[in-house]
Each structure stands twice: as C-alpha cells, then as structure tokens.
Design a protein around this motif. Structure first.
Motif, PDB file in Angstrom:
ATOM      1  N   ASP A   1       0.872  -1.175   0.000  1.00  7.98           N
ATOM      2  CA  ASP A   1       0.000   0.000   0.000  1.00  7.98           C
ATOM      3  C   ASP A   1       0.908   1.224   0.000  1.00  7.98           C
ATOM      4  O   ASP A   1       1.684   1.443   0.930  1.00  7.98           O
ATOM      5  CB  ASP A   1      -0.879  -0.043   1.258  1.00  7.98           C
ATOM      6  CG  ASP A   1      -1.728   1.197   1.458  1.00  7.98           C
ATOM      7  OD1 ASP A   1      -1.446   2.239   0.846  1.00  7.98           O
ATOM      8  OD2 ASP A   1      -2.676   1.128   2.260  1.00  7.98           O
ATOM      9  N   SER A   2       0.832   2.039  -1.058  1.00  8.16           N
ATOM     10  CA  SER A   2       1.791   3.134  -1.209  1.00  8.16           C
ATOM     11  C   SER A   2       1.722   4.120  -0.052  1.00  8.16           C
ATOM     12  O   SER A   2       2.751   4.640   0.392  1.00  8.16           O
ATOM     13  CB  SER A   2       1.586   3.857  -2.542  1.00  8.16           C
ATOM     14  OG  SER A   2       0.298   4.428  -2.623  1.00  8.16           O
TER      15      SER A   2
ATOM     16  N   ASN B   1      -5.374  -1.631  -2.893  1.00  6.57           N
ATOM     17  CA  ASN B   1      -4.334  -2.173  -3.765  1.00  6.57           C
ATOM     18  C   ASN B   1      -4.526  -1.731  -5.212  1.00  6.57           C
ATOM     19  O   ASN B   1      -5.598  -1.897  -5.792  1.00  6.57           O
ATOM     20  CB  ASN B   1      -4.351  -3.702  -3.660  1.00  6.57           C
ATOM     21  CG  ASN B   1      -3.202  -4.351  -4.364  1.00  6.57           C
ATOM     22  OD1 ASN B   1      -3.199  -4.464  -5.581  1.00  6.57           O
ATOM     23  ND2 ASN B   1      -2.215  -4.771  -3.601  1.00  6.57           N
ATOM     24  N   LYS B   2      -3.466  -1.210  -5.819  1.00  3.55           N
ATOM     25  CA  LYS B   2      -3.524  -0.720  -7.195  1.00  3.55           C
ATOM     26  C   LYS B   2      -3.818  -1.840  -8.190  1.00  3.55           C
ATOM     27  O   LYS B   2      -4.643  -1.681  -9.092  1.00  3.55           O
ATOM     28  CB  LYS B   2      -2.202  -0.037  -7.568  1.00  3.55           C
ATOM     29  CG  LYS B   2      -2.167   0.507  -8.978  1.00  3.55           C
ATOM     30  CD  LYS B   2      -0.803   1.059  -9.352  1.00  3.55           C
ATOM     31  CE  LYS B   2      -0.529   2.352  -8.641  1.00  3.55           C
ATOM     32  NZ  LYS B   2       0.733   2.983  -9.112  1.00  3.55           N
TER      33      LYS B   2
ATOM     34  N   ASN C   1      -4.294   5.057  -4.318  1.00  2.00           N
ATOM     35  CA  ASN C   1      -3.665   3.886  -4.920  1.00  2.00           C
ATOM     36  C   ASN C   1      -4.642   3.141  -5.816  1.00  2.00           C
ATOM     37  O   ASN C   1      -4.312   2.741  -6.945  1.00  2.00           O
ATOM     38  CB  ASN C   1      -3.159   2.970  -3.803  1.00  2.00           C
ATOM     39  CG  ASN C   1      -1.912   2.200  -4.189  1.00  2.00           C
ATOM     40  OD1 ASN C   1      -1.072   2.693  -4.924  1.00  2.00           O
ATOM     41  ND2 ASN C   1      -1.784   0.999  -3.663  1.00  2.00           N
TER      42      ASN C   1
ATOM     43  N   THR D   1      -1.113  11.345  -2.292  1.00  2.13           N
ATOM     44  CA  THR D   1       0.208  10.760  -2.503  1.00  2.13           C
ATOM     45  C   THR D   1       0.959  11.504  -3.602  1.00  2.13           C
ATOM     46  O   THR D   1       0.351  12.168  -4.448  1.00  2.13           O
ATOM     47  CB  THR D   1       0.102   9.281  -2.899  1.00  2.13           C
ATOM     48  OG1 THR D   1      -0.622   9.177  -4.137  1.00  2.13           O
ATOM     49  CG2 THR D   1      -0.602   8.461  -1.824  1.00  2.13           C
TER      50      THR D   1
END
Length: 329
Positions: free
Chosen positions: A50-51, A205-206, A232, A258
C-alpha cells in the motif's frame, strides 16, 4: 492517457521489505529529556504494498531518527490480520516500551491492542484509530472529512445522469467505511441521478483496482467517474483505461494526496484528492509516543488536517514532494 510527467519515487518504500527495520535514534535536535533512558518502540505497519502505508512507514523511521532516546522497529503486516496480530503479540512478548499499530482491520486487531494496554505498554493506534480501547492513545485523521472534501467537489463536477464505479478499502476498515459514508451522505444523497454501475473492495491495492476496472469496462462500457476511497486504487483504475480515448474525460477522486496522485492531477488524469500527510502523521506519532513514554502526557487523541488537492493548487504539493525527494524533479 499520457504517461506521468515525472517519476514518482518509492523513496525506498520497499527499503528492504521492512520485515524488521531498526531505526536507532541519534538526532541532534535535543528531543531527549536528557535522563539517559532509552525507549524501544514497535511500529506495526499495515502493508508495504500500500503506497500510503509504505510512505508513512518511511516517515516514521525518519522522524524516529530525530529522537536520541527512541529506537523504532518497523514490522510489515502484509495486509494480513493473522500476521499483524502475531506481530503485536511478539512485540508484547519482547517487552517493547511502546507499540504503535496501523490496523489492517480494527476489529480483528482490537483484542491484541487490548493485550498491549493490559500489559502496561504505551499503546497508540494510527491510520486508522481504533476507538473505545481504554488506556490507548491515537493519532489519525478524520476519514469522514477526507471523503467529504472530494465528495463536495464531485456534486458540482460529475455530469448529470453519470455512470460511476466505486472502489472501497478492506471490509471493516474504519477509514474505508467512513470515507464511503461521507460519499453516501454528501454526494449520492444529493445526486440521485447518478448510477453506480459497479462497486467492490480492492483492499487499497492498485493491482486489484486495475483488474476490477478492466472487468467493469468490459461489462458496462461507458463510465463517467471513478470514486475511490484512496489514491492507490484510483491510480490502478486509471491505468486500466490508459490509452483508450473513450475515457479521456473520465473523472477520478481519491484520498491520501500521494506523490503519484499529485502527478496524475497535474496531468489532468485524476480530478481531486484529499491530503493525508504521512509526514505530519509521523511527527505527531513520534511526539505523542515520546510524551507518553516520558510521562509528559497520560493519554493523547489527536487528528491532522484534510486539505483538498485539485489542479488549482497541485503545484504547491508537487513542489513540497520534489523538495522532500518523493518526486524526481
């Protein structure tokens, strides 16, 4: 859809997988009380895939370095409740002075967080806060306000009779639930003309979001907007329609602010996001845990702010990220 104009750096977000990363204190800012006591702090991070969670873990490490009486160990929960719960138990067994938990699923982690409190260990929940644990402190943001910030824009921006898709975080996650509640009350209640053609969980999640969006495009054709509970997943959904001229004008809303999201906004690919500042969260977590360990405070519950980022102000945040080394200038 065009490629990002600049490179979004992971700043070592994978800096080794962070299975266990020790950050020994040694900062020169005089944060220590000067009594010679040293504190061991465990940070149980949700997941490095997870970014945002990875960004926060790195900021926690950096901030811990400014305290010469704190050693921070970071553990990767791998978005797995069983792994995270075991890590909390291990931190208790290893007699850490403090444990900071970024829950994957607050209710799943609740009994283990309670065990930490019962063991007289300084305990903090963060991103998300886990409420109603007597004796625990918290450092968080208001996920409802985060969702509401972008939802208010969408009321005016999403076209009449639009067809939208919705991407949610993990089931039972406080931030995902409250952001979705905000969208329901602020946007969907005001825009009954808008149709949700698909909605599902993508677990922040991407890749999961990309796969869902690919399926939704095939099943539904026209989609006017992506409503995502984090950046993301929004980025993954946008990747699924990259290069398809039919989706050149698709709107996309996220949360987190982000570095990647700011570049998507700059390029006109993403519409808006609400900033959840990992640096500010890390600063508050470290100052809070230090105050609790040194006895300056008995319990702390505090939130950071939620500024909205659009094309009108995105350059401000790109400049900040570039200066911080999170975007390659």
């Amino acid at each position: 859809m065009r490629n990002l104009s600049r490179t979004y750096l992971t700043i070592g977000l994978a800096t080794a997988a962070l299975a266990v990363t020790a950050c020994s204190g040694g900062g020169d800012d005089g944060s220590s009380e000067g009594d010679g006591e040293s504190y061991r702090v465990a940070y149980i991070a949700r997941a490095q895939v997870d970014s945002f969670a990875a960004w926060l873990a790195n900021e926690m490490q950096s901030e811990a370095d400014t305290y010469d009486d704190i050693t921070l160990d970071v553990f990767d929960g791998q978005a797995n409740d069983e792994i995270e719960n075991t890590q909390i138990e291990n931190a208790i067994a290893n007699n850490y002075d403090a444990i900071i938990v970024q829950a994957n699923n607050g209710e799943a982690q609740r009994p283990y967080i309670q065990q930490s409190v019962d063991a007289d260990i300084v305990t903090i929940t963060t991103n998300p806060r886990v409420d109603d644990i007597e004796g625990a402190s918290s450092v968080d943001a208001s996920p409802y306000d985060q969702g509401a910030g972008v939802a208010e824009l969408a009321v005016e921006e999403i076209p009449e009779n639009a067809r939208v898709v919705v991407l949610n975080g993990p089931g039972g996650n406080f931030h995902s639930t409250e952001r979705r509640n905000a969208w329901e009350e602020v946007f969907f209640a005001e825009r009954p003309d808008v149709e949700i053609v698909a909605e599902d969980i993508a677990n922040w999640n991407k890749d999961e979001a990309l796969t869902l969006m690919e399926d939704w495009v095939l099943a539904n054709g026209e989609i006017d907007a992506i409503i995502s509970m984090n950046d993301n997943m929004a980025a993954g959904a946008l990747e699924a329609v990259r290069g398809d001229s039919a989706y050149d004008d698709i709107l996309a809303y996220g949360v987190d602010g982000t570095p990647e999201a700011t570049l998507l906004i700059e390029d006109g690919l993403m519409t808006a996001t609400t900033l959840q500042d990992a640096s500010e969260l890390a600063e508050l977590n470290m100052s809070t845990v230090h105050d609790l360990l040194t006895g300056a405070e008995d319990e702390v519950n505090v939130d950071i702010g939620n500024p909205v980022i659009t094309q009108d102000n995105v350059q401000e945040y790109i400049d900040l990220y570039t200066e911080a080394g999170l975007i390659d200038g």
